[in-house]
Design an enzyme around this catalytic site. Sequence first.
Site, PDB file in Angstrom:
ATOM      1  N   ASN A  95     -13.269   3.781  -2.061  1.00 27.68           N
ATOM      2  CA  ASN A  95     -12.400   2.629  -1.825  1.00 27.68           C
ATOM      3  C   ASN A  95     -13.045   1.881  -0.661  1.00 27.68           C
ATOM      4  OD1 ASN A  95     -10.539   0.692  -1.231  1.00 27.68           O
ATOM      5  ND2 ASN A  95      -8.770   2.060  -1.257  1.00 27.68           N
ATOM      6  N   ASP A 103     -25.874  -2.627  -3.173  1.00 31.18           N
ATOM      7  CA  ASP A 103     -27.250  -2.147  -3.354  1.00 31.18           C
ATOM      8  C   ASP A 103     -27.318  -0.630  -3.175  1.00 31.18           C
ATOM      9  OD1 ASP A 103     -28.080  -4.733  -3.839  1.00 31.18           O
ATOM     10  OD2 ASP A 103     -28.941  -5.055  -1.839  1.00 31.18           O
ATOM     11  N   TYR A 113       0.798  -1.234   0.000  1.00 31.61           N
ATOM     12  CA  TYR A 113       0.000   0.000   0.000  1.00 31.61           C
ATOM     13  C   TYR A 113       0.827   1.278   0.000  1.00 31.61           C
ATOM     14  CZ  TYR A 113      -3.693  -3.289   1.292  1.00 31.61           C
ATOM     15  OH  TYR A 113      -4.581  -4.325   1.308  1.00 31.61           O
ATOM     16  N   HIS A 137      -8.926   1.221  -5.965  1.00 32.08           N
ATOM     17  CA  HIS A 137      -8.127   0.356  -5.104  1.00 32.08           C
ATOM     18  C   HIS A 137      -6.669   0.737  -5.265  1.00 32.08           C
ATOM     19  CE1 HIS A 137     -11.547  -1.980  -4.029  1.00 32.08           C
ATOM     20  NE2 HIS A 137     -11.877  -2.031  -5.303  1.00 32.08           N
TER      21      HIS A 137
HETATM   22  O1  CA2 Z   1      -6.000  -1.924  -2.563  1.00 38.54           O
HETATM   23  C1  CA2 Z   1      -6.933  -1.402  -1.947  1.00 38.54           C
HETATM   24  O2  CA2 Z   1      -7.142  -0.186  -1.939  1.00 38.54           O
HETATM   25  C2  CA2 Z   1      -7.862  -2.281  -1.097  1.00 38.54           C
HETATM   26  O3  CA2 Z   1      -9.186  -1.772  -1.228  1.00 38.54           O
HETATM   27  C3  CA2 Z   1      -7.365  -2.154   0.333  1.00 38.54           C
HETATM   28  C4  CA2 Z   1      -8.068  -3.072   1.315  1.00 38.54           C
HETATM   29  C5  CA2 Z   1      -8.122  -4.511   0.803  1.00 38.54           C
HETATM   30  O4  CA2 Z   1      -8.949  -5.288   1.656  1.00 38.54           O
HETATM   31  C6  CA2 Z   1      -8.665  -4.587  -0.608  1.00 38.54           C
HETATM   32  O5  CA2 Z   1      -8.630  -5.945  -1.042  1.00 38.54           O
HETATM   33  C7  CA2 Z   1      -7.859  -3.732  -1.554  1.00 38.54           C
HETATM   34  C8  CA2 Z   1      -7.355  -3.072   2.658  1.00 38.54           C
HETATM   35  C9  CA2 Z   1      -7.294  -1.716   3.304  1.00 38.54           C
HETATM   36  C10 CA2 Z   1      -6.512  -1.789   4.597  1.00 38.54           C
HETATM   37  O6  CA2 Z   1      -5.191  -1.400   4.333  1.00 38.54           O
HETATM   38  C11 CA2 Z   1      -4.248  -1.470   5.303  1.00 38.54           C
HETATM   39  C12 CA2 Z   1      -3.098  -0.742   5.095  1.00 38.54           C
HETATM   40  C13 CA2 Z   1      -2.095  -0.760   6.020  1.00 38.54           C
HETATM   41  C14 CA2 Z   1      -2.242  -1.499   7.176  1.00 38.54           C
HETATM   42  C15 CA2 Z   1      -3.376  -2.220   7.385  1.00 38.54           C
HETATM   43  C16 CA2 Z   1      -4.377  -2.199   6.458  1.00 38.54           C
END
Ligand code: CA2
Length: 152
Positions: free
Chosen positions: A81, A94, A30, A107
């Site tokens: 997101n 929905d 991320y 994402h």
């Molecule tokens: O890639 C993305 O933006 C997601 O929406 C992020 C979600 C994940 O469940 C999706 O599959 C893809 C996760 C968000 C949480 O992100 C974190 C970042 C750092 C530490 C913990 C969680």
Amino acid sequence: MSSHGLDSTTVLVLNGPNLNLLGEREPEIYGSDTLADVENLCRIACNAEGLTLDFRQTNSEGTLVDWVQEGRRGIAGLVINAAGYTHTSVALRDAMSAVTVPSVEVHISDIHAREEFRHFSYLTDVTDHQVIGRGIAGYVEAIRWLVTRRHR
Ligand code: CA2
């Protein structure tokens, strides 16, 4: 930002569960920027276009549904997101299907290149556009897409 005063210049950016932890772990997936950094980028992108940003995050599915309903009409556009709820939530789908303003699914990571359970999104066919796997710059790309759509 405040949760009231949405109008035709408002871009509503909604963030789902755990995105408040952005930058704290999994930087290889991320990045190391925080959600506050994302908000700053979005605000710059909106201000440059004379738009007003309303940027929100919640860990609660029901709150996301409420916010989608709030923004379903009368605003410039909706960026979402939905994080983990992307892959699980019929309720959010929905709600999104009642949205009449232009909408973009974002994402940060490439959900199609990750675990199988992330490949499917309930939101893809109820949003007008998707920006996937572009890092946090994807939010800005989503806002720019809304702007071009608005000037059509
Ligand atoms: O890639 C993305 O933006 C997601 O929406 C992020 C979600 C994940 O469940 C999706 O599959 C893809 C996760 C968000 C949480 O992100 C974190 C970042 C750092 C530490 C913990 C969680």
